[in-house]
Design a protein around this motif. Structure first.
Motif, PDB file in Angstrom:
ATOM      1  N   ASN A   1      -4.867  -3.848 -12.993  1.00 50.90           N
ATOM      2  CA  ASN A   1      -3.330  -5.627 -12.434  1.00 50.90           C
ATOM      3  C   ASN A   1      -4.525  -6.248 -11.229  1.00 50.90           C
ATOM      4  O   ASN A   1      -5.591  -6.348 -11.112  1.00 50.90           O
ATOM      5  N   LEU A   2      -3.906  -7.345 -11.480  1.00 53.66           N
ATOM      6  CA  LEU A   2      -3.995  -8.172  -9.869  1.00 53.66           C
ATOM      7  C   LEU A   2      -2.889  -8.022  -9.526  1.00 53.66           C
ATOM      8  O   LEU A   2      -1.396  -8.527  -9.603  1.00 53.66           O
TER       9      LEU A   2
ATOM     10  N   LEU B   1      -6.893  -6.480  -6.568  1.00 49.33           N
ATOM     11  CA  LEU B   1      -7.138  -6.193  -7.660  1.00 49.33           C
ATOM     12  C   LEU B   1      -7.114  -4.514  -7.571  1.00 49.33           C
ATOM     13  O   LEU B   1      -7.103  -4.285  -6.776  1.00 49.33           O
ATOM     14  N   LEU B   2      -6.429  -4.072  -8.651  1.00 52.57           N
ATOM     15  CA  LEU B   2      -5.933  -2.393  -8.264  1.00 52.57           C
ATOM     16  C   LEU B   2      -6.498  -2.190  -9.793  1.00 52.57           C
ATOM     17  O   LEU B   2      -6.232  -2.430 -10.794  1.00 52.57           O
TER      18      LEU B   2
ATOM     19  N   LEU C   1       1.135  -1.090  -0.227  1.00 52.83           N
ATOM     20  CA  LEU C   1       0.100   0.192  -0.042  1.00 52.83           C
ATOM     21  C   LEU C   1       0.996   0.999  -0.005  1.00 52.83           C
ATOM     22  O   LEU C   1       0.334   2.170  -0.455  1.00 52.83           O
ATOM     23  N   ASN C   2       2.106   1.178   0.927  1.00 58.52           N
ATOM     24  CA  ASN C   2       3.341   2.538   0.334  1.00 58.52           C
ATOM     25  C   ASN C   2       3.328   2.675  -0.671  1.00 58.52           C
ATOM     26  O   ASN C   2       3.609   3.785  -1.240  1.00 58.52           O
ATOM     27  N   ILE C   3       3.558   1.755  -1.385  1.00 57.67           N
ATOM     28  CA  ILE C   3       4.236   1.300  -2.884  1.00 57.67           C
ATOM     29  C   ILE C   3       2.981   2.689  -4.127  1.00 57.67           C
ATOM     30  O   ILE C   3       3.379   3.049  -4.442  1.00 57.67           O
ATOM     31  N   VAL C   4       1.698   1.366  -3.786  1.00 58.42           N
ATOM     32  CA  VAL C   4       0.500   2.303  -4.149  1.00 58.42           C
ATOM     33  C   VAL C   4       0.797   3.838  -3.885  1.00 58.42           C
ATOM     34  O   VAL C   4       0.211   4.716  -4.801  1.00 58.42           O
TER      35      VAL C   4
ATOM     36  N   ILE D   1      -7.796   0.152  -4.748  1.00 57.73           N
ATOM     37  CA  ILE D   1      -7.230  -0.996  -4.672  1.00 57.73           C
ATOM     38  C   ILE D   1      -8.921  -2.479  -4.339  1.00 57.73           C
ATOM     39  O   ILE D   1      -9.103  -1.562  -2.529  1.00 57.73           O
ATOM     40  N   PHE D   2      -8.963  -3.728  -4.198  1.00 55.32           N
ATOM     41  CA  PHE D   2     -10.212  -4.038  -3.577  1.00 55.32           C
ATOM     42  C   PHE D   2      -9.711  -5.766  -3.563  1.00 55.32           C
ATOM     43  O   PHE D   2      -9.264  -5.800  -4.511  1.00 55.32           O
ATOM     44  N   CYS D   3     -10.379  -6.191  -3.356  1.00 51.30           N
ATOM     45  CA  CYS D   3     -10.182  -7.950  -3.033  1.00 51.30           C
ATOM     46  C   CYS D   3     -11.043  -8.037  -4.512  1.00 51.30           C
ATOM     47  O   CYS D   3     -12.284  -7.386  -4.587  1.00 51.30           O
TER      48      CYS D   3
END
Length: 155
Positions: free
Chosen positions: A116-117, A127-128, A63-66, A135-137
Motif C-alpha cells: 500500500n501507498l 508505504l505500508l 497510525l491509529n487506524i493501522v 510503515i515507512f517513507c
C-alpha cells in the motif's frame, strides 16, 4: 419479524466481536486529483485515478487506524491470499470504515510484490506493508521488496 431477528443477530455479533471498536478520525482534509497527481510525480509510477476528490487524515490519526486494523492477522496463502489480497483488503477496509480514500494499492512488477501507498494531506507519502503493519517513507524503502519500478498505483 425477520428484520428484528437480523437486528438482534447484528447486536449480538457487535457485543461478542473480538476486535475493538475502530478509532475516531478527528481530522479529514479534502484534496483533488490534480494535487494527488503532482505529489505522486516523483515516484514515477503509473497512477490509475479512481476518484476526483480524495479524503485523507493526518499521520497521527492514520497510525491509529493501522494499529486498529487486523489485515496483518490473516495467514498468507500463496496464490490465494497473498500480497495483492492483503493490499486490496487494507485499502478497502480503510475506505469502508473511515470513508478515506488516501490509500493506494501498489502493484510493483519490478519487485514482484504488492503493498500500500498512503498519501497524507501535507503531501508526505509513505508505504505500508499490510502483512506486518510496517510503515515507512517511500524514499527510505528496501528496494529489493519495494522497487517502485514498473509499478502501478490504484488510488
Amino acid at each position: 419479524m425477520l428484520i428484528n431477528k437480523l437486528n438482534e443477530a447484528k447486536e449480538l455479533l457487535k457485543s461478542t466481536s473480538k476486535y475493538p471498536a475502530p478509532p475516531k478520525v478527528t481530522v479529514v482534509t479534502e484534496r483533488d486529483a490534480d494535487w494527488i497527481s503532482q505529489k505522486l510525480e516523483p515516484l514515477q509510477v503509473l497512477w490509475f485515478q479512481l476518484d476526483k476528490k480524495y479524503y485523507m487524515t493526518d499521520q497521527s490519526n492514520f497510525l491509529n487506524i493501522v494499529a486498529w486494523d487486523w489485515t496483518d492477522s490473516y495467514d498468507y496463502v500463496r496464490e490465494r491470499f497473498d500480497c495483492d489480497k492483503f493490499a486490496i483488503m487494507f485499502k478497502s477496509r480503510v475506505n469502508e470504515r473511515f470513508l478515506l480514500n488516501q490509500v493506494g494499492v501498489v502493484l510493483d512488477y519490478g519487485s514482484g510484490h504488492a503493498y500500500n501507498l498512503i498519501i497524507y494531506p501535507d503531501g508526505n507519502i509513505m508505504l505500508l506493508e499490510p502483512q506486518s503493519d510496517t510503515i515507512f517513507c517511500w524514499t527510505k524503502r528496501i528496494e529489493m521488496f519495494y522497487k517502485l519500478t514498473n509499478a502501478y498505483v490504484l488510488l
